[in-house]
Design a protein around this motif. Structure first.
Motif, PDB file in Angstrom:
ATOM      1  N   ALA A  98      50.305  -8.854  56.811  1.00 27.17           N
ATOM      2  CA  ALA A  98      49.090  -8.546  57.583  1.00 27.17           C
ATOM      3  C   ALA A  98      49.339  -7.414  58.582  1.00 27.17           C
ATOM      4  CB  ALA A  98      48.597  -9.798  58.304  1.00 27.17           C
ATOM      5  N   ASP A  99      50.509  -7.434  59.236  1.00 34.47           N
ATOM      6  CA  ASP A  99      50.848  -6.372  60.191  1.00 34.47           C
ATOM      7  C   ASP A  99      50.908  -5.014  59.500  1.00 34.47           C
ATOM      8  OD1 ASP A  99      51.020  -8.164  62.252  1.00 34.47           O
ATOM      9  OD2 ASP A  99      53.204  -8.340  62.194  1.00 34.47           O
ATOM     10  N   ASP A 100      51.463  -5.013  58.304  1.00 32.74           N
ATOM     11  CA  ASP A 100      51.595  -3.751  57.580  1.00 32.74           C
ATOM     12  C   ASP A 100      50.223  -3.159  57.253  1.00 32.74           C
ATOM     13  OD1 ASP A 100      53.856  -2.117  56.197  1.00 32.74           O
ATOM     14  OD2 ASP A 100      52.223  -2.196  54.739  1.00 32.74           O
ATOM     15  N   LEU A 118      38.736  -6.922  57.510  1.00 33.80           N
ATOM     16  CA  LEU A 118      39.171  -5.904  56.551  1.00 33.80           C
ATOM     17  C   LEU A 118      40.492  -6.302  55.902  1.00 33.80           C
ATOM     18  CD1 LEU A 118      38.328  -2.605  58.486  1.00 33.80           C
ATOM     19  CD2 LEU A 118      37.217  -3.447  56.413  1.00 33.80           C
ATOM     20  N   ILE A 119      41.411  -6.842  56.712  1.00 36.70           N
ATOM     21  CA  ILE A 119      42.702  -7.287  56.179  1.00 36.70           C
ATOM     22  C   ILE A 119      42.507  -8.449  55.210  1.00 36.70           C
ATOM     23  CG2 ILE A 119      44.887  -8.396  56.797  1.00 36.70           C
ATOM     24  CD1 ILE A 119      44.747  -6.811  59.458  1.00 36.70           C
ATOM     25  N   LYS A 120      41.663  -9.412  55.594  1.00 37.50           N
ATOM     26  CA  LYS A 120      41.407 -10.573  54.744  1.00 37.50           C
ATOM     27  C   LYS A 120      40.793 -10.152  53.410  1.00 37.50           C
ATOM     28  CE  LYS A 120      38.831 -14.922  54.533  1.00 37.50           C
ATOM     29  NZ  LYS A 120      37.846 -15.803  55.202  1.00 37.50           N
ATOM     30  N   ARG A 121      39.805  -9.263  53.469  1.00 38.64           N
ATOM     31  CA  ARG A 121      39.124  -8.838  52.232  1.00 38.64           C
ATOM     32  C   ARG A 121      40.087  -8.080  51.320  1.00 38.64           C
ATOM     33  NH1 ARG A 121      35.960  -4.286  50.580  1.00 38.64           N
ATOM     34  NH2 ARG A 121      34.460  -4.874  48.970  1.00 38.64           N
ATOM     35  N   SER A 122      40.916  -7.217  51.878  1.00 39.51           N
ATOM     36  CA  SER A 122      41.831  -6.437  51.039  1.00 39.51           C
ATOM     37  C   SER A 122      42.870  -7.343  50.383  1.00 39.51           C
ATOM     38  CB  SER A 122      42.511  -5.334  51.857  1.00 39.51           C
ATOM     39  OG  SER A 122      43.350  -5.871  52.850  1.00 39.51           O
ATOM     40  N   LEU A 123      43.343  -8.364  51.115  1.00 37.86           N
ATOM     41  CA  LEU A 123      44.298  -9.303  50.530  1.00 37.86           C
ATOM     42  C   LEU A 123      43.642 -10.168  49.455  1.00 37.86           C
ATOM     43  CD1 LEU A 123      46.317 -10.415  53.693  1.00 37.86           C
ATOM     44  CD2 LEU A 123      47.130  -9.027  51.782  1.00 37.86           C
ATOM     45  N   GLU A 124      42.382 -10.532  49.666  1.00 39.93           N
ATOM     46  CA  GLU A 124      41.647 -11.293  48.654  1.00 39.93           C
ATOM     47  C   GLU A 124      41.530 -10.483  47.365  1.00 39.93           C
ATOM     48  OE1 GLU A 124      37.983 -12.146  50.577  1.00 39.93           O
ATOM     49  OE2 GLU A 124      38.672 -14.049  51.464  1.00 39.93           O
ATOM     50  N   ARG A 125      41.286  -9.194  47.497  1.00 38.81           N
ATOM     51  CA  ARG A 125      41.076  -8.343  46.323  1.00 38.81           C
ATOM     52  C   ARG A 125      42.336  -8.207  45.473  1.00 38.81           C
ATOM     53  NH1 ARG A 125      37.938  -2.969  48.137  1.00 38.81           N
ATOM     54  NH2 ARG A 125      37.635  -2.766  45.878  1.00 38.81           N
ATOM     55  N   VAL A 126      43.500  -8.360  46.099  1.00 33.74           N
ATOM     56  CA  VAL A 126      44.746  -8.249  45.336  1.00 33.74           C
ATOM     57  C   VAL A 126      45.420  -9.604  45.130  1.00 33.74           C
ATOM     58  CG1 VAL A 126      45.121  -5.903  46.164  1.00 33.74           C
ATOM     59  CG2 VAL A 126      46.203  -7.801  47.370  1.00 33.74           C
ATOM     60  N   GLN A 145      53.961  -4.190  45.453  1.00 27.85           N
ATOM     61  CA  GLN A 145      52.979  -3.179  45.047  1.00 27.85           C
ATOM     62  C   GLN A 145      51.563  -3.637  45.361  1.00 27.85           C
ATOM     63  OE1 GLN A 145      53.602  -0.363  44.822  1.00 27.85           O
ATOM     64  NE2 GLN A 145      54.789   0.383  43.092  1.00 27.85           N
ATOM     65  N   ARG A 146      51.307  -4.936  45.228  1.00 26.56           N
ATOM     66  CA  ARG A 146      49.970  -5.431  45.571  1.00 26.56           C
ATOM     67  C   ARG A 146      49.706  -5.306  47.072  1.00 26.56           C
ATOM     68  NH1 ARG A 146      48.799 -11.176  43.121  1.00 26.56           N
ATOM     69  NH2 ARG A 146      51.046 -11.433  42.847  1.00 26.56           N
ATOM     70  N   VAL A 147      50.741  -5.503  47.891  1.00 26.53           N
ATOM     71  CA  VAL A 147      50.584  -5.307  49.328  1.00 26.53           C
ATOM     72  C   VAL A 147      50.302  -3.830  49.636  1.00 26.53           C
ATOM     73  CG1 VAL A 147      51.764  -5.371  51.550  1.00 26.53           C
ATOM     74  CG2 VAL A 147      51.987  -7.289  49.979  1.00 26.53           C
ATOM     75  N   ALA A 148      51.025  -2.937  48.961  1.00 22.59           N
ATOM     76  CA  ALA A 148      50.800  -1.507  49.168  1.00 22.59           C
ATOM     77  C   ALA A 148      49.363  -1.132  48.802  1.00 22.59           C
ATOM     78  CB  ALA A 148      51.793  -0.696  48.339  1.00 22.59           C
ATOM     79  N   ILE A 149      48.865  -1.708  47.708  1.00 20.35           N
ATOM     80  CA  ILE A 149      47.491  -1.438  47.291  1.00 20.35           C
ATOM     81  C   ILE A 149      46.504  -2.033  48.295  1.00 20.35           C
ATOM     82  CG2 ILE A 149      45.763  -1.921  45.501  1.00 20.35           C
ATOM     83  CD1 ILE A 149      48.122  -1.829  43.479  1.00 20.35           C
ATOM     84  N   ALA A 150      46.806  -3.239  48.787  1.00 19.74           N
ATOM     85  CA  ALA A 150      45.931  -3.877  49.779  1.00 19.74           C
ATOM     86  C   ALA A 150      45.831  -3.019  51.030  1.00 19.74           C
ATOM     87  CB  ALA A 150      46.451  -5.267  50.133  1.00 19.74           C
ATOM     88  N   GLY A 151      46.956  -2.447  51.459  1.00 29.27           N
ATOM     89  CA  GLY A 151      46.945  -1.590  52.634  1.00 29.27           C
ATOM     90  C   GLY A 151      46.049  -0.386  52.462  1.00 29.27           C
ATOM     91  N   ILE A 152      46.000   0.125  51.253  1.00 30.59           N
ATOM     92  CA  ILE A 152      45.122   1.262  50.963  1.00 30.59           C
ATOM     93  C   ILE A 152      43.666   0.812  50.870  1.00 30.59           C
ATOM     94  CG2 ILE A 152      44.499   2.893  49.131  1.00 30.59           C
ATOM     95  CD1 ILE A 152      47.514   3.286  48.714  1.00 30.59           C
ATOM     96  N   LEU A 153      43.434  -0.341  50.221  1.00 26.63           N
ATOM     97  CA  LEU A 153      42.058  -0.833  50.064  1.00 26.63           C
ATOM     98  C   LEU A 153      41.407  -1.132  51.412  1.00 26.63           C
ATOM     99  CD1 LEU A 153      42.453  -3.250  47.018  1.00 26.63           C
ATOM    100  CD2 LEU A 153      41.364  -0.997  47.038  1.00 26.63           C
ATOM    101  N   ALA A 154      42.205  -1.564  52.387  1.00 23.44           N
ATOM    102  CA  ALA A 154      41.660  -1.855  53.716  1.00 23.44           C
ATOM    103  C   ALA A 154      41.042  -0.608  54.348  1.00 23.44           C
ATOM    104  CB  ALA A 154      42.753  -2.413  54.624  1.00 23.44           C
ATOM    105  N   LEU A 155      41.534   0.557  53.953  1.00 27.41           N
ATOM    106  CA  LEU A 155      41.018   1.818  54.489  1.00 27.41           C
ATOM    107  C   LEU A 155      39.759   2.269  53.752  1.00 27.41           C
ATOM    108  CD1 LEU A 155      44.439   3.701  54.811  1.00 27.41           C
ATOM    109  CD2 LEU A 155      43.296   2.239  56.492  1.00 27.41           C
ATOM    110  N   GLU A 156      39.393   1.523  52.693  1.00 29.67           N
ATOM    111  CA  GLU A 156      38.184   1.775  51.903  1.00 29.67           C
ATOM    112  C   GLU A 156      38.110   3.213  51.381  1.00 29.67           C
ATOM    113  OE1 GLU A 156      35.153   0.455  54.697  1.00 29.67           O
ATOM    114  OE2 GLU A 156      35.209  -1.552  53.812  1.00 29.67           O
ATOM    115  N   PRO A 157      39.150   3.643  50.645  1.00 30.35           N
ATOM    116  CA  PRO A 157      39.138   5.001  50.090  1.00 30.35           C
ATOM    117  C   PRO A 157      38.252   5.090  48.856  1.00 30.35           C
ATOM    118  CG  PRO A 157      41.048   3.853  49.293  1.00 30.35           C
ATOM    119  CD  PRO A 157      40.341   2.894  50.217  1.00 30.35           C
TER     120      PRO A 157
END
Length: 275
Positions: A98-100, A118-126, A145-157
């Protein structure tokens, strides 16, 4: 204008005798999956870094969904584009998962009260909600890799670039990540750019771009490029199972339709012939 447009791009790494890219022109459609293939050192990763503004071309221009890739626009650009690298550990900075993810949001100055959902939703998605408090370094390769993707998804690119992001995973982990990316693309209207040698990943793309000799040498629908087995062997990339089977049947005198067959489609066609 929608999509990513690279026009007359030249880039030379400091100290290099020859350019990594020389007069490259490329258009990547919006909301599609485009895969870049080519030999190691052909310039694929250079293209990814130019799109994200990590590198600056010595000549040419780049537009990302109508936004010019310039130093002045880097803040806006990084809200649109996220990169997942080969080794996700290079992207981890937080003590917990979550911190990451929060770190990227902090860089965008997202208010603290808006971060949690935003963190919760991105983790749910992965599929990583149960590991929000885990230490990233203790996770498996696929989980990292799923955490790395979640970190990007939280930024809503709008654009996700996978720079050989599955190459260090075992087959099961690789397929999990590819299925996840494909679902995100379908559900969220994302533009996906992947750099890979993996035939399964190539087969999932809408468009394949072949990079070599410092520029684009082939560009077209995935089904069209993947039929060019001589080219694929020359590049040293994998040939999809369905196409290999088709070539073996043709070599033995079996008449097979000209269109490209995935492995499942090839099996279905054979079953129909045998029935």
């Amino acid at each position: 204008m929608d999509g990513i447009i690279l026009k007359d791009i030249t880039y030379t790494y400091p100290g290099a005798a020859t350019p990594a890219l020389d007069g490259l022109n490329l258009t990547i459609p919006r909301n599609q999956w485009t895969t870049l293939i080519g030999r190691n050192g052909s310039g694929k990763s250079t293209i990814a870094r130019l799109i994200d503004g990590l590198l600056v071309p010595s000549q040419g221009s780049i537009m990302v969904n109508g936004l010019a890739v310039t130093e002045e626009n880097l803040g806006k650009l990084h809200q649109q584009v996220g990169i997942v690298f080969q080794n996700p550990e290079n992207q981890f900075v937080g003590a917990t998962v979550a911190d990451d993810i929060a770190f990227g949001l902090e860089n965008l100055q997202v208010p603290r009260e808006k971060m949690a959902p935003l963190i919760k939703r991105s983790l749910e998605r992965v599929g990583m909600t149960t590991l929000a408090d885990a230490e990233p370094g203790m996770l498996s390769g696929g989980q990292k890799q799923r955490v790395a993707i979640a970190g990007i998804l939280a930024l809503e690119p709008e654009i996700i670039i996978l720079d050989e992001a599955t190459s260090m995973l075992d087959p099961a982990g690789r397929q999990t990540i590819l299925d996840l990316i494909n679902k995100l693309r379908r559900d969220g209207g994302l533009t996906i750019i992947s750099i890979t040698h993996d035939p399964v990943e190539m087969e999932m793309a809408d468009q394949i771009v072949v990079v070599g000799d410092h520029h684009v040498i082939e560009n077209g629908p995935a089904a069209e490029i993947l039929q060019k087995t001589t080219l694929l062997r020359k590049l040293g990339v994998g040939i999809p199972t369905g196409q290999r089977l088709r070539d073996l049947l043709v070599a033995r005198g079996v008449t097979v339709p000209e269109q490209y067959f995935t492995e499942d489609e090839m099996v279905k066609w054979l079953w129909q012939q045998l029935s």
